[in-house]
Design a protein around this motif. Structure first.
Motif, PDB file in Angstrom:
ATOM      1  N   PRO A 107      -5.983  -0.183  -1.784  1.00  0.00           N
ATOM      2  CA  PRO A 107      -5.037  -1.052  -1.094  1.00  0.00           C
ATOM      3  C   PRO A 107      -4.103  -1.525  -2.156  1.00  0.00           C
ATOM      4  O   PRO A 107      -4.545  -2.090  -3.448  1.00  0.00           O
ATOM      5  CB  PRO A 107      -5.611  -2.219  -0.529  1.00  0.00           C
ATOM      6  CG  PRO A 107      -7.109  -1.894  -0.727  1.00  0.00           C
ATOM      7  CD  PRO A 107      -7.328  -0.659  -1.648  1.00  0.00           C
ATOM      8  N   PHE A 108      -2.880  -1.355  -2.186  1.00  0.00           N
ATOM      9  CA  PHE A 108      -2.062  -1.968  -3.234  1.00  0.00           C
ATOM     10  C   PHE A 108      -1.979  -1.150  -4.562  1.00  0.00           C
ATOM     11  O   PHE A 108      -1.509  -1.957  -5.589  1.00  0.00           O
ATOM     12  CB  PHE A 108      -2.084  -3.561  -3.448  1.00  0.00           C
ATOM     13  CG  PHE A 108      -1.683  -4.261  -2.035  1.00  0.00           C
ATOM     14  CD1 PHE A 108      -0.383  -4.766  -1.810  1.00  0.00           C
ATOM     15  CD2 PHE A 108      -2.416  -4.418  -1.064  1.00  0.00           C
ATOM     16  CE1 PHE A 108      -0.023  -5.260  -0.791  1.00  0.00           C
ATOM     17  CE2 PHE A 108      -2.336  -5.102   0.129  1.00  0.00           C
ATOM     18  CZ  PHE A 108      -0.980  -5.556   0.395  1.00  0.00           C
ATOM     19  N   ASN A 132      -8.865   4.167   1.793  1.00  0.00           N
ATOM     20  CA  ASN A 132      -7.962   3.081   1.642  1.00  0.00           C
ATOM     21  C   ASN A 132      -7.735   2.449   3.046  1.00  0.00           C
ATOM     22  O   ASN A 132      -6.965   3.014   3.965  1.00  0.00           O
ATOM     23  CB  ASN A 132      -6.776   3.704   1.100  1.00  0.00           C
ATOM     24  CG  ASN A 132      -5.778   2.671   0.632  1.00  0.00           C
ATOM     25  OD1 ASN A 132      -5.811   1.705   1.193  1.00  0.00           O
ATOM     26  ND2 ASN A 132      -4.772   3.135   0.018  1.00  0.00           N
ATOM     27  N   PRO A 133      -7.747   1.220   3.276  1.00  0.00           N
ATOM     28  CA  PRO A 133      -7.754   0.521   4.420  1.00  0.00           C
ATOM     29  C   PRO A 133      -6.535   0.369   4.758  1.00  0.00           C
ATOM     30  O   PRO A 133      -5.990  -0.374   5.794  1.00  0.00           O
ATOM     31  CB  PRO A 133      -8.727  -0.643   4.470  1.00  0.00           C
ATOM     32  CG  PRO A 133      -8.635  -1.231   2.881  1.00  0.00           C
ATOM     33  CD  PRO A 133      -8.495   0.354   2.278  1.00  0.00           C
ATOM     34  N   ILE A 134      -5.462   0.414   3.871  1.00  0.00           N
ATOM     35  CA  ILE A 134      -3.937   0.068   4.024  1.00  0.00           C
ATOM     36  C   ILE A 134      -2.944   1.205   3.507  1.00  0.00           C
ATOM     37  O   ILE A 134      -3.201   1.464   2.433  1.00  0.00           O
ATOM     38  CB  ILE A 134      -3.620  -1.288   3.526  1.00  0.00           C
ATOM     39  CG1 ILE A 134      -2.028  -1.568   4.060  1.00  0.00           C
ATOM     40  CG2 ILE A 134      -3.687  -1.359   2.182  1.00  0.00           C
ATOM     41  CD1 ILE A 134      -2.048  -3.367   3.812  1.00  0.00           C
ATOM     42  N   ALA A 135      -2.058   1.562   4.408  1.00  0.00           N
ATOM     43  CA  ALA A 135      -1.208   2.613   4.133  1.00  0.00           C
ATOM     44  C   ALA A 135      -0.155   2.035   2.868  1.00  0.00           C
ATOM     45  O   ALA A 135       0.212   1.022   2.726  1.00  0.00           O
ATOM     46  CB  ALA A 135      -0.310   3.085   5.415  1.00  0.00           C
ATOM     47  N   PRO A 136       0.161   3.193   1.937  1.00  0.00           N
ATOM     48  CA  PRO A 136       0.787   2.697   0.788  1.00  0.00           C
ATOM     49  C   PRO A 136       2.102   1.991   1.201  1.00  0.00           C
ATOM     50  O   PRO A 136       2.779   1.255   0.525  1.00  0.00           O
ATOM     51  CB  PRO A 136       0.753   3.978   0.074  1.00  0.00           C
ATOM     52  CG  PRO A 136       0.441   5.083   0.805  1.00  0.00           C
ATOM     53  CD  PRO A 136      -0.628   4.364   1.658  1.00  0.00           C
ATOM     54  N   GLU A 137       2.656   2.815   2.456  1.00  0.00           N
ATOM     55  CA  GLU A 137       4.049   2.086   2.893  1.00  0.00           C
ATOM     56  C   GLU A 137       3.903   0.894   3.193  1.00  0.00           C
ATOM     57  O   GLU A 137       4.792  -0.139   3.044  1.00  0.00           O
ATOM     58  CB  GLU A 137       4.570   2.957   4.271  1.00  0.00           C
ATOM     59  CG  GLU A 137       4.852   4.507   3.836  1.00  0.00           C
ATOM     60  CD  GLU A 137       3.250   5.250   3.756  1.00  0.00           C
ATOM     61  OE1 GLU A 137       2.270   4.639   4.486  1.00  0.00           O
ATOM     62  OE2 GLU A 137       3.268   6.348   3.094  1.00  0.00           O
ATOM     63  N   ILE A 179      -8.818   9.382   2.426  1.00  0.00           N
ATOM     64  CA  ILE A 179      -8.612   8.783   3.763  1.00  0.00           C
ATOM     65  C   ILE A 179      -7.698   7.571   3.864  1.00  0.00           C
ATOM     66  O   ILE A 179      -8.105   6.621   3.281  1.00  0.00           O
ATOM     67  CB  ILE A 179      -9.684   8.479   4.505  1.00  0.00           C
ATOM     68  CG1 ILE A 179     -10.832   9.766   4.287  1.00  0.00           C
ATOM     69  CG2 ILE A 179      -9.895   8.026   5.846  1.00  0.00           C
ATOM     70  CD1 ILE A 179     -12.433   9.600   4.687  1.00  0.00           C
ATOM     71  N   ILE A 180      -6.691   7.594   4.496  1.00  0.00           N
ATOM     72  CA  ILE A 180      -5.873   6.130   4.601  1.00  0.00           C
ATOM     73  C   ILE A 180      -6.322   5.651   6.116  1.00  0.00           C
ATOM     74  O   ILE A 180      -5.721   6.412   7.228  1.00  0.00           O
ATOM     75  CB  ILE A 180      -4.369   6.577   4.687  1.00  0.00           C
ATOM     76  CG1 ILE A 180      -3.924   7.230   3.346  1.00  0.00           C
ATOM     77  CG2 ILE A 180      -3.508   5.258   4.717  1.00  0.00           C
ATOM     78  CD1 ILE A 180      -4.029   6.417   2.095  1.00  0.00           C
TER      79      ILE A 180
END
Lengths: 334, 334
Positions: A231-232, A318-323, B15-16
């Protein structure tokens, strides 16, 4: 003498730094303090006698080496992972390959102020830190035993920092480590297929799509990568193709300091001054066959934990999308 | 729906899992509890209603599904990293490649007793856990969307466990993750060069040298790897060549349970019951071209921290030689 050993299946090199710890108990928490126990900080001005003798320092008003008055100070690591004196003595032992753990391990003190973080520094002083990185790489590059120089920073205990006073580290290695090698192979394949740098292509696509751009200036862009592992997670890239960080002139480092400063301040704002890691990804040394590499900085706040799935497979969740990360960072008021 | 995204440079899939967390605050410590807040353990007998409906269970005295009386119980993960329903819908977006985050994510409850650890189980019950791993892999293998099944365990909060009650997890993926892929490539190269399995060769050399052997039985050996990345990292290998864990018969799993039990008890003794990770490294599914792979279990206590150097380069610094680790483990009184 530390040992460099190659895993016979995957080919990855591991540093066995046997000088550091002797008994299993030494590995159990609480770990022994690495600095003096008294509360004295060995990285503070006035305590220079507590560190090995300095290799480089910026003293704008002049002064003696190993005395106060510095703004940036580079010293050998007192507990080095690799040892600088000696020969590699490469050898094979049946299936296994080893060499002596030869390398350089230095510490870059980024500020004389014990409480100041990299994000607190005015860009002109951050530029001084980047110049120290560049000048140390340029110097160490002359040592033909080294194949790769890693420059990195652990900020905060959850990110692996063992001392609070703001600092980065540099390790020069006689081998190219697995992740830079994987990046190089990807770059080489793209260059062979298309005669273009893949990072240059990524920058162009990201500028068009805009969703993952965090901050931008004339010379650099900061992105959250399309396949961000954390994340981030963020990546700062020079817009103009350049394989080696140490080829940067002062003008380029000024823009780099500006975008790094803004990136860190945005991250601090959104995530309440998190622990984080920062790594310079740079071309290997002495390799004229790598015009297709493109140096960059990777930054990741330490918010999630590496567990067995990540460690055992190399696949990250990754629990949050990079967007989404990029949007929060872009909209932060700094 | 989670997303599977490929890094365009290194080719690694990430995995997002965007369904899990929405705001940056949710990532900051303290993280929200994942089980019910009341102190009820959803993995304890009598609380079966708190979990999704079971997929498999061992009830030696019989009984209804989703009721007490089980010794091992397998359930879908309530917070899955991947989603089992749907199609992959692979697509390219300029330089980037993605597919839907399709997969299975299951939890294997290893004991009904909230306080019991895997090391506490008598080998016959540990064998039951291994049989559950085998039977779930065999079942999921029939789903032709999946390419790899990772079985892993996080024991203790420092190793990433979010619930105390002893359990393992299984994730079935539509891609082969980076580390198994690197192992496969190393195995393939050795097989091409020498027409031998490299793990079989390693086992033979380690049996001769003896310095890194922790414990041995007729069917399995437990070693500290020559290029161990972590202190007290261990690898359990079947002595007879076998590419896939799920091909093991009950007799082999009995020996496997015995060596795993002894390994965990030795580790617990030397390191005062540490947090640890355990991962099954297995051949990819449906790949008849991989006779040269050799399945194994990797175990690493979590004593040191991953920091920027490890994360950014993939190069690890191990502060204790594997020969030393093996000696401490061998000499432990259990």
């Amino acid at each position: 003498m530390p040992d460099l050993r190659r895993d016979p299946v995957t080919g990855r090199w591991v540093i066995i730094a046997t000088d550091r710890i002797l008994r299993p108990q030494d590995l159990l928490p609480p770990q022994p303090p690495r600095g003096p126990a008294s509360g004295l900080c060995p990285f503070c001005p006035g305590e220079e006698r507590l560190t090995p003798r300095e290799i480089l320092a910026h003293r704008p008003a002049g002064g003696e080496p190993n005395s106060p008055g510095w703004q940036v100070r580079v010293i050998p690591n007192k507990f080095p992972a690799l040892q600088v004196e000696g020969t590699l003595d490469r050898e094979g032992i049946g299936l296994f390959d080893r060499m002596n753990g030869i390398g350089a391990h230095e510490v870059i003190l980024e500020t004389p102020d014990h409480k100041e973080t990299l994000a607190d520094l005015p860009p002109a002083r951050l530029e001084g830190v980047l110049r120290a990185f560049r000048d140390r790489i340029t110097d160490l590059k002359r040592d033909m035993r080294f194949r790769y120089i890693a420059v990195f920073k652990n900020h905060g205990a959850p990110a692996g920092a063992t001392l609070d006073h703001s600092h980065s580290q540099l390790i020069a290695l006689p081998v190219i480590p697995p992740l830079p090698l994987a990046e190089l192979q990807g770059c080489r394949q793209h260059y062979r297929d298309k005669e273009r740098c893949i990072y240059c292509d990524v920058i162009k696509q990201e500028q068009r799509e805009a969703a993952r751009v965090v901050v931008d200036n004339p010379a650099f862009t900061c992105l959250t990568p399309y396949a961000a592992r954390f994340p981030f997670e963020m990546c700062i890239l020079p817009k103009h193709h350049a394989k080696s960080f140490e080829d940067s002139d002062d003008g380029l480092l000024e823009w780099c300091a500006r975008i790094l400063s803004e990136t860190l301040r945005r991250m601090d704002r959104v995530l309440a001054r998190p622990a984080y890691n920062l790594v310079l990804h740079n071309a290997p040394l002495h390799d004229r066959r790598t015009p297709f590499y493109h140096w960059h900085l990777e930054i990741a706040p330490r918010l999630t934990q590496m567990a067995a799935f990540e460690w055992g497979t190399g696949c990250h969740v990754n629990p949050i999308a990079p967007e989404e990360s990029a949007k929060f960072l872009r909209e932060a008021e700094i």
